[in-house]
Motif scaffolding. Structure first.
Motif, PDB file in Angstrom:
ATOM      1  N   ARG A  55       0.855  -1.192   0.000  1.00  0.00           N
ATOM      2  CA  ARG A  55       0.000   0.000   0.000  1.00  0.00           C
ATOM      3  C   ARG A  55       0.893   1.245   0.000  1.00  0.00           C
ATOM      4  O   ARG A  55       0.869   2.033   0.940  1.00  0.00           O
ATOM      5  N   CYS A  56       1.724   1.395  -1.037  1.00  0.00           N
ATOM      6  CA  CYS A  56       2.677   2.510  -1.038  1.00  0.00           C
ATOM      7  C   CYS A  56       1.922   3.823  -0.813  1.00  0.00           C
ATOM      8  O   CYS A  56       0.893   4.073  -1.448  1.00  0.00           O
ATOM      9  N   THR A  57       2.454   4.625   0.077  1.00  0.00           N
ATOM     10  CA  THR A  57       1.678   5.784   0.563  1.00  0.00           C
ATOM     11  C   THR A  57       1.397   6.812  -0.524  1.00  0.00           C
ATOM     12  O   THR A  57       0.404   7.516  -0.453  1.00  0.00           O
ATOM     13  N   GLU A 116      -4.719   3.687   2.492  1.00  0.00           N
ATOM     14  CA  GLU A 116      -4.591   2.403   3.195  1.00  0.00           C
ATOM     15  C   GLU A 116      -5.850   1.561   2.998  1.00  0.00           C
ATOM     16  O   GLU A 116      -5.805   0.357   2.798  1.00  0.00           O
ATOM     17  N   ASP A 117      -6.967   2.267   2.991  1.00  0.00           N
ATOM     18  CA  ASP A 117      -8.249   1.584   2.899  1.00  0.00           C
ATOM     19  C   ASP A 117      -8.781   1.809   1.478  1.00  0.00           C
ATOM     20  O   ASP A 117      -9.426   2.807   1.214  1.00  0.00           O
ATOM     21  N   MET A 118      -8.463   0.869   0.595  1.00  0.00           N
ATOM     22  CA  MET A 118      -8.783   1.084  -0.825  1.00  0.00           C
ATOM     23  C   MET A 118     -10.035   0.313  -1.224  1.00  0.00           C
ATOM     24  O   MET A 118     -10.243  -0.811  -0.778  1.00  0.00           O
ATOM     25  N   ASP A 168      11.868   1.889  -3.549  1.00  0.00           N
ATOM     26  CA  ASP A 168      12.052   3.302  -3.219  1.00  0.00           C
ATOM     27  C   ASP A 168      13.096   3.550  -2.146  1.00  0.00           C
ATOM     28  O   ASP A 168      13.494   4.688  -1.920  1.00  0.00           O
ATOM     29  N   THR A 169      13.492   2.490  -1.461  1.00  0.00           N
ATOM     30  CA  THR A 169      14.499   2.656  -0.407  1.00  0.00           C
ATOM     31  C   THR A 169      15.190   1.317  -0.142  1.00  0.00           C
ATOM     32  O   THR A 169      14.610   0.259  -0.382  1.00  0.00           O
ATOM     33  N   LEU A 170      16.415   1.390   0.380  1.00  0.00           N
ATOM     34  CA  LEU A 170      17.137   0.164   0.760  1.00  0.00           C
ATOM     35  C   LEU A 170      17.109  -0.041   2.275  1.00  0.00           C
ATOM     36  O   LEU A 170      17.724  -0.968   2.787  1.00  0.00           O
ATOM     37  N   ASP A 171      16.400   0.832   2.952  1.00  0.00           N
ATOM     38  CA  ASP A 171      16.325   0.746   4.409  1.00  0.00           C
ATOM     39  C   ASP A 171      15.069  -0.039   4.799  1.00  0.00           C
ATOM     40  O   ASP A 171      13.954   0.378   4.470  1.00  0.00           O
ATOM     41  N   PRO A 172      15.230  -1.195   5.489  1.00  0.00           N
ATOM     42  CA  PRO A 172      14.068  -2.049   5.781  1.00  0.00           C
ATOM     43  C   PRO A 172      12.941  -1.331   6.527  1.00  0.00           C
ATOM     44  O   PRO A 172      11.771  -1.544   6.255  1.00  0.00           O
ATOM     45  N   GLU A 173      13.311  -0.452   7.460  1.00  0.00           N
ATOM     46  CA  GLU A 173      12.278   0.264   8.232  1.00  0.00           C
ATOM     47  C   GLU A 173      11.521   1.256   7.349  1.00  0.00           C
ATOM     48  O   GLU A 173      10.291   1.350   7.379  1.00  0.00           O
ATOM     49  N   LYS A 174      12.295   1.982   6.552  1.00  0.00           N
ATOM     50  CA  LYS A 174      11.649   2.959   5.652  1.00  0.00           C
ATOM     51  C   LYS A 174      10.825   2.233   4.586  1.00  0.00           C
ATOM     52  O   LYS A 174       9.791   2.717   4.145  1.00  0.00           O
ATOM     53  N   PHE A 175      11.318   1.061   4.211  1.00  0.00           N
ATOM     54  CA  PHE A 175      10.586   0.270   3.219  1.00  0.00           C
ATOM     55  C   PHE A 175       9.213  -0.105   3.774  1.00  0.00           C
ATOM     56  O   PHE A 175       8.186   0.030   3.112  1.00  0.00           O
ATOM     57  N   GLN A 227       7.652   1.455   6.061  1.00  0.00           N
ATOM     58  CA  GLN A 227       6.878   2.698   6.210  1.00  0.00           C
ATOM     59  C   GLN A 227       6.233   3.116   4.875  1.00  0.00           C
ATOM     60  O   GLN A 227       5.049   3.408   4.815  1.00  0.00           O
ATOM     61  N   ILE A 228       7.006   3.084   3.790  1.00  0.00           N
ATOM     62  CA  ILE A 228       6.477   3.605   2.524  1.00  0.00           C
ATOM     63  C   ILE A 228       5.486   2.622   1.888  1.00  0.00           C
ATOM     64  O   ILE A 228       4.513   3.028   1.267  1.00  0.00           O
ATOM     65  N   THR A 229       5.744   1.316   2.064  1.00  0.00           N
ATOM     66  CA  THR A 229       4.846   0.322   1.449  1.00  0.00           C
ATOM     67  C   THR A 229       3.703  -0.062   2.394  1.00  0.00           C
ATOM     68  O   THR A 229       2.809  -0.802   2.016  1.00  0.00           O
ATOM     69  N   ARG A 230       3.761   0.392   3.599  1.00  0.00           N
ATOM     70  CA  ARG A 230       2.857   0.060   4.719  1.00  0.00           C
ATOM     71  C   ARG A 230       2.943  -1.423   5.092  1.00  0.00           C
ATOM     72  O   ARG A 230       3.005  -1.750   6.250  1.00  0.00           O
ATOM     73  N   TRP A 231       2.962  -2.327   4.089  1.00  0.00           N
ATOM     74  CA  TRP A 231       2.860  -3.754   4.395  1.00  0.00           C
ATOM     75  C   TRP A 231       4.059  -4.574   3.905  1.00  0.00           C
ATOM     76  O   TRP A 231       4.088  -5.782   4.094  1.00  0.00           O
ATOM     77  N   GLY A 232       5.018  -3.935   3.254  1.00  0.00           N
ATOM     78  CA  GLY A 232       6.034  -4.711   2.529  1.00  0.00           C
ATOM     79  C   GLY A 232       7.201  -5.172   3.395  1.00  0.00           C
ATOM     80  O   GLY A 232       7.486  -4.612   4.446  1.00  0.00           O
TER      81      GLY A 232
END
Ligand code: SAM
Length: 331
Positions: free
Chosen positions: A25-27, A32-34, A124-131, A133-138
């Protein structure tokens, strides 16, 4: 027979969104609720294949499967296998896929076996936490496994990153080095105002002219005429020896050379990513066993392909330029 629009552009590239559903669910892409398209409205894989075949007969040379996440559509490899017969016959030059990579480790080898030579993986990022955050679920590890599997299967991987202000801009030099170090191209994309999302796009939007200027403080970028059939414009990066693409629908659109149309999983044809106008191909497809009706409907639709889009992201406008999300038509 060929598809030529009112501005003399030959349409040779079809992007097919095989599902609007996604396991992320990339922000910047979705709320989030599609609300997704009703399953009953979906074309079957056979119907999608039939439509793709009509487009190939009408001059499409490149076909990209996208979504939503194309690899979450049930039995998607059946469609890939079917379409691949057009590669074998030589009617189709290239079959590609845009994916978030989450399911790639399962499908990479089979994709290669079907004649897919290159794929785009959105990252969009190589940082697992940011990943997360941006994908919500990834889960970044799964995507990394998918990229490994794709490269092991001999697929050329191009990474696509949406450039997001204060999110990944500082990280992009590192991503560039990492991608090129692994023999992958990287393309950065400006975020587009498509569909309501929970975030404010004005906060996310980063014009790539600014990103390029920042990169040029660390890298020597030289414009090159390389093309892949899409809207990216490329530079060669002297320090890494690789290619970097820029897709700039906001700061500089390349509509004058647009060769694409987009088909959704319900058989709706969009002649422009940034306009609401669309043509229904499902009714003519289902109205007859032959393909004449649908071929006529395609001609009629190409006859009103607009000159281009006019995306705007600013605080004054503060609403999407088109109401549908990118997940309906794919990238
Ligand atoms: N699920 C697949 C994937 O992640 O690549 C295919 C579909 S996704 C909608 C295709 C691409 O569109 C991704 O690279 C994604 O980052 C990008 N995208 C989604 N919404 C966007 C937006 N509003 N502006 C720019 N790019 C967007």
């Amino acid at each position: 027979m060929y598809m030529i629009d009112p501005f003399g552009r030959t349409i040779s590239y079809l992007r097919v969104s095989v599902t609007d559903r996604c396991d992320f669910r990339c922000t910047y892409c979705m709320a989030e609720d599609m609300a997704f398209l009703p399953k009953k409205d979906l074309l079957s894989l056979e119907e999608l294949d039939r439509l793709c075949t009509v487009f190939v007969e009408k001059g499409v040379r490149k076909l990209r499967l996208t979504g939503g996440e194309p690899l979450v559509r049930k039995n998607i490899m059946h469609l890939v296998r079917q379409i691949s017969r057009h590669l074998e016959s030589g009617a189709l030059e290239e079959l590609t896929l845009t994916t978030n990579g989450s399911q790639l480790s399962r499908f990479a080898a089979e994709l290669a076996d079907c004649g897919v030579k290159r794929i785009n993986v959105s990252l969009d990022t190589l940082d697992p936490e940011k990943f997360r955050q941006i994908t919500r679920w990834g889960n970044l590890d799964k995507v990394m496994d998918g990229i490994d599997a794709a490269q092991a299967a001999g697929l050329k991987v191009k990474l696509n990153a949406v450039a997001l202000k204060d999110f990944n801009d500082a990280e992009l030099p590192e991503m560039l080095r990492w991608a090129h170090g692994r023999g992958m191209e990287l393309t950065v994309i400006e975020t587009m105002p498509m569909g309501e999302i929970d975030a404010d796009r004005t906060d996310q939007y980063l014009p790539l002219s600014l990103l390029r200027a920042a990169l040029e403080r660390q890298f020597t970028l030289t414009d090159i005429p390389y093309k892949t059939g899409g809207p990216a414009r490329y530079v060669h990066v002297a320090e890494t020896g690789g290619r970097l693409g820029f897709i700039t629908p906001m700061t500089h659109n390349f509509c004058e050379s647009c060769n694409r149309v987009r088909l959704t999983c319900t058989g709706t044809l969009y002649m422009c990513l940034g306009q609401e106008d669309a043509a229904d191909l499902r009714a003519p497809l289902r109205a007859s066993e032959g393909n004449e009706l649908v071929a006529d409907a395609i001609d009629e639709a190409i006859g009103r392909k607009p000159k281009g889009h006019d995306f705007i992201i600013d605080r004054r406008t503060n609403r999407p330029s088109v109401s549908r999300h990118m997940s309906v038509t794919g990238g």
